[in-house]
Scaffold this motif. Structure first.
Motif, PDB file in Angstrom:
ATOM      1  N   VAL B 281      74.485  77.261 -70.692  1.00 28.88           N
ATOM      2  CA  VAL B 281      75.682  78.084 -70.381  1.00 28.88           C
ATOM      3  C   VAL B 281      75.386  79.551 -70.676  1.00 28.88           C
ATOM      4  N   ASP B 282      74.639  79.810 -71.786  1.00 23.90           N
ATOM      5  CA  ASP B 282      74.261  81.199 -72.105  1.00 23.90           C
ATOM      6  C   ASP B 282      73.482  81.792 -70.931  1.00 23.90           C
ATOM      7  N   GLY B 283      72.572  80.973 -70.389  1.00 21.39           N
ATOM      8  CA  GLY B 283      71.755  81.453 -69.258  1.00 21.39           C
ATOM      9  C   GLY B 283      72.657  81.857 -68.091  1.00 21.39           C
ATOM     10  N   ILE B 284      73.647  80.996 -67.778  1.00 21.11           N
ATOM     11  CA  ILE B 284      74.561  81.277 -66.644  1.00 21.11           C
ATOM     12  C   ILE B 284      75.309  82.575 -66.911  1.00 21.11           C
ATOM     13  N   MET B 285      75.807  82.720 -68.156  1.00 20.10           N
ATOM     14  CA  MET B 285      76.618  83.916 -68.486  1.00 20.10           C
ATOM     15  C   MET B 285      75.806  85.197 -68.303  1.00 20.10           C
ATOM     16  N   THR B 286      74.556  85.166 -68.798  1.00 21.83           N
ATOM     17  CA  THR B 286      73.765  86.403 -68.704  1.00 21.83           C
ATOM     18  C   THR B 286      73.349  86.653 -67.258  1.00 21.83           C
ATOM     19  N   ARG B 287      73.101  85.549 -66.440  1.00 19.43           N
ATOM     20  CA  ARG B 287      72.659  85.759 -65.046  1.00 19.43           C
ATOM     21  C   ARG B 287      73.840  86.128 -64.155  1.00 19.43           C
ATOM     22  N   GLU B 288      74.861  85.258 -64.131  1.00 20.47           N
ATOM     23  CA  GLU B 288      75.953  85.429 -63.164  1.00 20.47           C
ATOM     24  C   GLU B 288      76.936  86.521 -63.611  1.00 20.47           C
ATOM     25  N   LYS B 289      76.949  86.845 -64.900  1.00 18.98           N
ATOM     26  CA  LYS B 289      77.869  87.856 -65.473  1.00 18.98           C
ATOM     27  C   LYS B 289      79.310  87.618 -65.030  1.00 18.98           C
ATOM     28  N   PRO B 290      79.888  86.431 -65.361  1.00 21.10           N
ATOM     29  CA  PRO B 290      81.295  86.194 -64.971  1.00 21.10           C
ATOM     30  C   PRO B 290      82.219  87.200 -65.651  1.00 21.10           C
ATOM     31  N   ALA B 291      83.311  87.577 -64.942  1.00 18.89           N
ATOM     32  CA  ALA B 291      84.243  88.581 -65.511  1.00 18.89           C
ATOM     33  C   ALA B 291      85.172  87.901 -66.518  1.00 18.89           C
ATOM     34  N   THR B 292      85.404  86.547 -66.308  1.00 15.75           N
ATOM     35  CA  THR B 292      86.359  85.845 -67.183  1.00 15.75           C
ATOM     36  C   THR B 292      85.774  84.489 -67.551  1.00 15.75           C
ATOM     37  N   ASN B 293      85.876  84.155 -68.837  1.00 19.89           N
ATOM     38  CA  ASN B 293      85.394  82.822 -69.285  1.00 19.89           C
ATOM     39  C   ASN B 293      86.580  82.026 -69.819  1.00 19.89           C
ATOM     40  N   PHE B 294      86.661  80.767 -69.404  1.00 25.79           N
ATOM     41  CA  PHE B 294      87.708  79.877 -69.953  1.00 25.79           C
ATOM     42  C   PHE B 294      87.016  78.756 -70.728  1.00 25.79           C
ATOM     43  N   PHE B 295      87.479  78.520 -71.952  1.00 26.75           N
ATOM     44  CA  PHE B 295      86.957  77.359 -72.720  1.00 26.75           C
ATOM     45  C   PHE B 295      88.166  76.507 -73.096  1.00 26.75           C
ATOM     46  N   MET B 296      88.454  75.474 -72.308  1.00 23.69           N
ATOM     47  CA  MET B 296      89.681  74.681 -72.540  1.00 23.69           C
ATOM     48  C   MET B 296      89.300  73.216 -72.762  1.00 23.69           C
ATOM     49  N   GLY B 297      89.418  72.750 -74.021  1.00 21.63           N
ATOM     50  CA  GLY B 297      89.096  71.343 -74.283  1.00 21.63           C
ATOM     51  C   GLY B 297      88.623  71.192 -75.717  1.00 21.63           C
ATOM     52  N   TYR B 298      87.818  70.139 -75.970  1.00 24.51           N
ATOM     53  CA  TYR B 298      87.361  69.902 -77.359  1.00 24.51           C
ATOM     54  C   TYR B 298      85.927  70.419 -77.497  1.00 24.51           C
ATOM     55  N   PHE B 299      85.698  71.173 -78.590  1.00 26.04           N
ATOM     56  CA  PHE B 299      84.362  71.767 -78.791  1.00 26.04           C
ATOM     57  C   PHE B 299      83.855  71.434 -80.193  1.00 26.04           C
ATOM     58  N   TRP B 300      82.558  71.449 -80.344  1.00 25.83           N
ATOM     59  CA  TRP B 300      81.954  71.294 -81.662  1.00 25.83           C
ATOM     60  C   TRP B 300      81.308  72.608 -82.046  1.00 25.83           C
ATOM     61  N   ALA B 301      80.275  72.571 -82.899  1.00 28.15           N
ATOM     62  CA  ALA B 301      79.724  73.801 -83.481  1.00 28.15           C
ATOM     63  C   ALA B 301      79.055  74.681 -82.424  1.00 28.15           C
ATOM     64  N   GLU B 302      78.738  74.113 -81.256  1.00 25.43           N
ATOM     65  CA  GLU B 302      78.066  74.938 -80.230  1.00 25.43           C
ATOM     66  C   GLU B 302      79.025  75.993 -79.663  1.00 25.43           C
ATOM     67  N   GLY B 310      79.331  85.070 -74.519  1.00 18.29           N
ATOM     68  CA  GLY B 310      80.376  85.551 -73.601  1.00 18.29           C
ATOM     69  C   GLY B 310      80.906  86.905 -74.054  1.00 18.29           C
ATOM     70  N   ALA B 311      81.137  87.019 -75.370  1.00 18.42           N
ATOM     71  CA  ALA B 311      81.684  88.291 -75.883  1.00 18.42           C
ATOM     72  C   ALA B 311      80.695  89.423 -75.628  1.00 18.42           C
ATOM     73  N   SER B 312      79.403  89.110 -75.787  1.00 18.18           N
ATOM     74  CA  SER B 312      78.423  90.211 -75.649  1.00 18.18           C
ATOM     75  C   SER B 312      78.276  90.630 -74.190  1.00 18.18           C
ATOM     76  N   THR B 313      78.629  89.741 -73.208  1.00 20.27           N
ATOM     77  CA  THR B 313      78.531  90.162 -71.796  1.00 20.27           C
ATOM     78  C   THR B 313      79.783  90.953 -71.396  1.00 20.27           C
ATOM     79  N   GLY B 314      80.739  91.114 -72.325  1.00 21.81           N
ATOM     80  CA  GLY B 314      81.900  91.945 -72.034  1.00 21.81           C
ATOM     81  C   GLY B 314      82.964  91.233 -71.224  1.00 21.81           C
ATOM     82  N   ALA B 315      82.836  89.895 -71.049  1.00 25.72           N
ATOM     83  CA  ALA B 315      83.838  89.181 -70.229  1.00 25.72           C
ATOM     84  C   ALA B 315      85.133  89.004 -71.032  1.00 25.72           C
ATOM     85  N   ILE B 316      86.268  88.854 -70.295  1.00 26.94           N
ATOM     86  CA  ILE B 316      87.532  88.465 -70.955  1.00 26.94           C
ATOM     87  C   ILE B 316      87.398  86.978 -71.215  1.00 26.94           C
TER      88      ILE B 316
END
Lengths: 225, 392, 207, 288
Positions: B281-302, B310-316
């Motif tokens: 996912v990090d690879g996608i974020m740095t390549r595609e540079k999405p303007a907005t990221n949604f994380f909706m669901g259950y997550f663990w330490a990753e 995502g924050a460092s690419t400046g996306a909302i």
């Protein structure tokens, strides 16, 4: 028929699960104990088939369809078979039929490869190191992501600062006031917030359990077809 | 009590005068008198009573007594039992001083028993009056747990009542969730900048309530991306969630009348390994540079790795999860976060699905009941000083 | 430097996983796939030796409790998951386990999470054993009510609920801040543990 | 302003090297820190200290190798405390992946004591002083079953002995003979012991948890459902301190050893958060 039987089972055993807590009578308690220690235990033991089975199938498919990194699936399957054989036939405390150690010729060094040795020297280092990566991700996230971007995040970071400083033994021995304040944050506002969240989560999970027993929630049926 | 101490004291004085060597016989008799003298000094426990242990599966009887006035001097108490038809009392237990109750757990139901308690000091035992006759039996209902039964029936009623009303299509009011305005605005921003939107429906399986909520919200976001013709990227970690997610997005595109704009490759399965997924996912974020990221669901330490990149690419970034452990990271790393139940409420609000609405309303009223009980009990306890805590 | 070959194996795997920090690479993938294999082999061992043998195979082989065979049959239905035509049969063992667990959870969940926690939040006169204890109990009671009202969805946030839910989010943020502060220590200590392994058990630099 | 730009653009891998250095240096110049025990740690210590001879301390090893560095020192400290006080110990695992760690801990601490033991009386003997019940599943069978009869849940122990035949099991039948059950856990298992074990059988529950979850257990401490808690490596170090000062155990203390690195690493993280936020506010003001 494919739905009505499972839904009937889930309702019957749902009621059977709840009753023993309210009825202490010896007959009910003995039946509940017997059910738990033999029937439930054996069925749950078989559920391992689901877990291991889906991993084996997943890696087989990866190999057959040559998906990305399919070569690594061989490692998982071979490691699984070898460690299972060592465990099943070598026995838990290396007293099984299969010998699980041999002395290296010309030396008196005994090379052991029983299941406990595999556990201590393969599983522990891999798993512990995997999770220790988080320290690094935490460090870079601290620098690049943790911002006081709004009021809520600011309160969170302030409270985190106090608890973080007090969690450092050096600081808490020099500034007992700070560690007392941190202990206060943990025992009063934190307790109130986590208890409030707990009520919500408890009601949520109870509603979900209830809907499963009453057959309202059927997601678990569909998921397996 | 004082008289017994005086007797003991004088005997000690006389005893000291007779030197041991000279007169052995005198000494031993005196010792005996001295010891029996002590026994007069001890008085037995009183008011011994026994009753069948309540709310149990039988086989146990409680015994209680008032401790002997000479309690501080004692070693403890011995409890003995006389079974119906047995010859004599048999000792069944010993307990330290200051204790005034004991539970005999080896009784047979239906047999009459009688108990007596002895005050014990070294070898001296002074028995109490025998207790009443008692039989152990097992009960059909545990009266201590009535409060659990009351709350359970109330809660079952609430859930069933609201779910049935929702099923009948009656409108159930749910307030607008603040986070959903942020969704609207974030999609608009991505459209203006002509950059894609990244949506991760959590890393858990279909059995997880948070994943279902994440997919509901994905449906709504997909409708907007269909309208504004914005690219959407949906990486998945669970094969089953992947297949459902693709159906959801396809359905949203057709509902908005843009089935042709749906690109099947926009929803894809990455890997089931936690950290490898995060790295991908990090690879996608740095390549595609999405303007907005949604994380909706259950997550663990990753979640740490994903939110940080995502924050460092400046996306909302808008997150929503009930993974309490990961919420602190989302709150500091994302622009807006739906906390725990807000995720369920958002998915119920958007999907209007009767099942979700009914349960949510039922839980809301459950919370109202808890707050009501808290306030009522506290007021009663403080003002009228009623023993409120026995209710719980 | 440790002479035990297994310690070297552990150290090499540790470095394989740390290589992920530079970038995702074949060493990391090898180590990760190996772990999944060995972990499942370990689980198969214990499920067989410590559950199926004592609870099923021993009694049945001695001719006692033969009805356990019927139970084993229900358990074996899990296998049907991988046989397409009759894969719906897997719902029977799942229904049994899920039903019983849900049923067992509801009354006890009410007792442990709702009733006990409510009892601990109610304030009685005895709570005011000293003014500090009483004040903290008042703050906890108020905080719980504020936090719960933040998650109240059946009313618009107007009237009393508006200020209450705003105070609620303040409490929630204090609570999350506390968890966040502690979790930093947790993540760091995992890494320190690995350094202790590498420096002491492997390289023997510290003792 | 150039300085701020550079400050904001430090590469991730440089930060990793800084963290690695900050953790390793204190190991080369070790300075011992003796952490003062916080109230939850002291409550647990005092309660375990007061366990009567006819009751046992039960340790539920509910963590996996993932969190071994943080929780293992706690298990070791609890075992040292119980063995010094001659308190009987029962060890079990809710998760199968905790078994290997439980066995390593028991072998290590029993070995430490038996090395120093002079007679049979003060050595640690399996079956008499401690029993390793091993693992069973599912959670309901284990926690509820132990309320009735432990040897019925664990018919065979970890080493395949018949549990009934072990001398200690004559006295330790179920939760009534358990002084306190400490769940050393990285998961929700303490909550299960409270929800299933305590509601039905009233067993006392102690928590030894990773720092990540520690804050979530405070409502149970406040309500008295949990009798004390060790949280994170610092909690482990505090318990090691109590065990050493009160009982004179001087074996290696892994948690306390890490406190120096813990201190330096925390400062590094706090500095990074500050830099990050300062840079963030400077750039935001310039953008306005």
């Amino acid at each position: 028929m494919k739905r009505r039987i499972p839904l009937a089972i889930v309702f019957i055993f749902g009621v059977l699960g709840a009753i023993p807590f309210l009825i202490p009578h010896r007959i009910i308690q003995n039946a509940d104990n017997e059910f738990r220690s033999s029937i439930l235990r054996i069925i749950v033991a078989f559920s391992l088939v689901l877990g291991v089975g889906s991993i084996i199938r997943h890696h087989f498919q990866k190999i057959r369809r040559k998906k990305e990194n399919w070569q690594y699936s061989y490692i998982t399957l071979i490691a699984l078979v070898i460690s299972a054989i060592i465990g099943l036939f070598g026995g838990i405390d290396a007293r099984g039929m299969l010998p699980t150690q041999f002395t290296v010729p010309f030396t008196e060094y005994v090379f052991r490869f029983d299941i406990q040795t595999l556990y201590t020297n393969i599983m522990v280092p891999l798993a512990a190191t995997m999770f220790s990566l988080l320290a690094f991700f935490m460090t870079s996230a601290a620098y690049r992501a943790f911002r006081a971007r709004n009021v809520e995040a600011t309160i969170l970071l302030l409270s985190a600062f106090v608890v973080m400083l007090a969690a450092v033994p050096l600081v808490s021995s020099f500034f007992p006031k700070l560690s007392a304040f941190s202990e206060w944050i943990l025992t009063v506002p934190n307790t109130a917030a986590k208890r409030g969240l707990l009520f919500g989560i408890a009601l949520g999970s109870m509603a979900t359990s209830l809907k499963i027993i009453l057959g309202i929630e059927r997601g678990w049926l569909g998921g397996t077809s | 009590m004082i008289t017994s101490i005086l007797i003991v004291f004088t005997q000690l004085e006389i005893f000291r005068k007779i030197s041991w060597k000279k007169n052995r016989f005198m000494k031993t008799t005196f010792l005996l008198i001295f010891l029996t003298g002590l026994s007069f000094a001890i008085s037995p426990p009183t008011d011994v009573r026994a009753w069948d242990s309540p709310n149990d599966a039988g086989g146990s009887i409680n015994i209680a007594w008032r401790i002997s006035p000479d309690d501080p001097m004692l070693d403890g108490y011995e409890i003995s039992r006389l079974a119906e038809g047995a010859a004599d009392y048999e000792p069944i237990g010993f307990i330290g001083k200051t204790r005034n109750s004991y539970t005999d757990e080896e009784t047979r139901d239906g047999v009459k028993y009688q108990y007596r308690v002895a005050a014990v000091k070294d070898t001296i035992m002074v028995y109490s009056e025998p207790s009443n006759y008692v039989q152990s039996s097992s009960q059909w209902f545990n009266t201590d747990r009535i409060n659990v039964l009351v709350f359970a029936t109330l809660f079952i009623f609430l859930i069933l009542w609201f779910t049935s009303r929702a099923k009948k299509g009656m409108s159930l009011f749910i307030r607008k969730i603040a986070g959903l305005d942020a969704v609207e605005e974030a999609v608009g921003r991505a459209t203006e900048m002509g950059r894609p939107i990244l949506y991760i429906p959590g890393l858990s399986t279909m059995a997880d309530v948070a994943t279902i909520a994440g997919l509901n919200i994905l449906g709504e976001v997909a409708k907007k991306t269909a309208q504004y013709d914005t690219k959407i990227i949906v990486p998945n970690r669970d094969p089953i969630v992947y297949t459902v997610a693709r159906e959801v997005v396809k359905e949203s595109y057709t509902q908005v009348g843009r089935p042709d704009a749906f690109n099947p490759d926009s929803v894809f399965f990455v890997t089931d390994s936690q950290f490898a997924f995060a790295a991908a996912v990090d690879g996608i974020m740095t390549r595609e540079k999405p303007a907005t990221n949604f994380f909706m669901g259950y997550f663990w330490a990753e979640s740490l790795i994903i939110a940080e990149t995502g924050a460092s690419t400046g996306a909302i970034q808008i997150a929503g999860s009930d993974a309490v452990m990961q919420l602190p990271f989302f709150i500091t790393a994302c622009d807006y976060t739906l906390i725990g139940e807000e995720l369920y409420a958002a998915s119920a609000y958007l999907s209007r699905e009767p099942l979700l609405l009914g349960a949510l309303k039922g839980q809301d009223y459950g919370k109202a009941v808890i707050i009501g009980v808290l306030l009522a009990a506290t007021l009663l306890a403080l003002i009228a000083n009623l023993p409120v805590l026995r209710l719980f | 430097m440790s002479g035990e070959p297994w310690i070297w194996v552990g150290a090499i795997f540790t470095l394989f996983i740390f290589s992920f920090l530079y970038k995702e690479n074949p060493f990391y993938r090898f180590a990760e796939h190996l772990f999944v294999g060995v972990a499942n082999g370990y689980m198969i061992t214990f499920y067989w030796h410590r559950i199926l043998v004592p609870a099923l195979i021993n009694p049945v082989s001695h001719g006692e409790r033969l009805w356990l065979i019927a139970v084993a049959f229900v358990g074996a239905l899990y296998f049907t998951r991988f046989i397409p035509r009759i894969s719906w049969l897997v719902r029977i063992p799942i229904a049994l386990v899920m039903g019983y667990s849900s049923g067992a959870y509801i009354p006890r969940g009410i007792d442990a999470y709702i009733i006990e926690q409510t009892r601990a939040t109610v304030i009685t006169r005895s709570t005011f054993v000293n003014w500090q204890q009483g004040l903290w109990a008042l703050i906890i009671l108020f905080g719980v009510i504020a936090t719960v009202s933040y998650f109240f969805f059946s009313r618009e946030r107007k009237g009393i609920i508006k200020p209450l839910s705003y105070i609620g989010i303040v409490f929630i943020m204090l609570g999350f801040g506390a968890s966040f502060g502690y979790s930093v220590m947790a993540r760091i200590s995992l890494f320190i543990g690995r350094i202790q392994f590498l420096l002491r058990d492997w390289l023997g630099l510290i003792h | 302003m150039k300085f701020f730009e550079a400050l904001m653009k430090i590469d991730r891998r440089i930060l990793y090297l800084v963290l690695a250095a900050v953790v390793i240096i204190p190991f080369i110049f070790p300075f011992m820190i003796h952490p003062k025990a916080m109230p939850p740690v002291e409550n647990l210590y005092n309660y375990i200290d007061s366990i009567p001879q006819d009751k046992a301390l039960v340790i539920s090893v509910d963590y996996t190798p993932d969190t071994e560095p943080e929780l293992h020192p706690m298990t070791i400290a609890l075992l040292r405390h119980a063995f010094t006080r001659r308190i009987k110990v029962g060890v079990l695992c809710i998760g199968v992946l905790g078994l290997g760690l439980a066995e390593n801990a028991l072998n290590q601490v029993a070995g430490e004591f038996n090395q120093r033991a002079t007679s049979k009386a003060d050595s640690i003997i399996y079956g008499r002083d401690y029993v390793f019940w091993g693992w069973q599943t599912p959670v309901l069978t284990v926690i509820l079953g132990m309320g009735e009869r432990i040897s019925r849940v664990f018919t065979v122990d970890y080493y395949n002995n018949q549990t009934e035949t072990l001398p200690m099991m004559k006295q330790i039948k179920n939760y009534n003979n358990v002084g306190i059950l400490v769940s050393v856990s990285a998961s929700a298992s303490p909550g299960w012991y409270i929800t299933y074990g305590q509601t039905s059988f009233g067993v006392k529950v102690g928590i030894a948890s990773t720092a990540v979850q520690a804050a979530d257990w405070y409502p149970y401490l406040n309500s008295g459902q949990a009798t004390g808690m060790l949280s994170g490596m610092k909690g482990g170090a505090e318990y090691e301190e109590l065990v050493q000062t009160n009982l004179g155990i001087t074996d290696r203390r892994r948690a306390t050893e890490a406190m120096a690195s813990q201190t330096s690493a925390h400062f590094a993280i706090i500095v990074f958060i500050l830099i990050g936020n300062i840079g963030y506010f400077v750039l935001r003001r310039r953008k306005k």
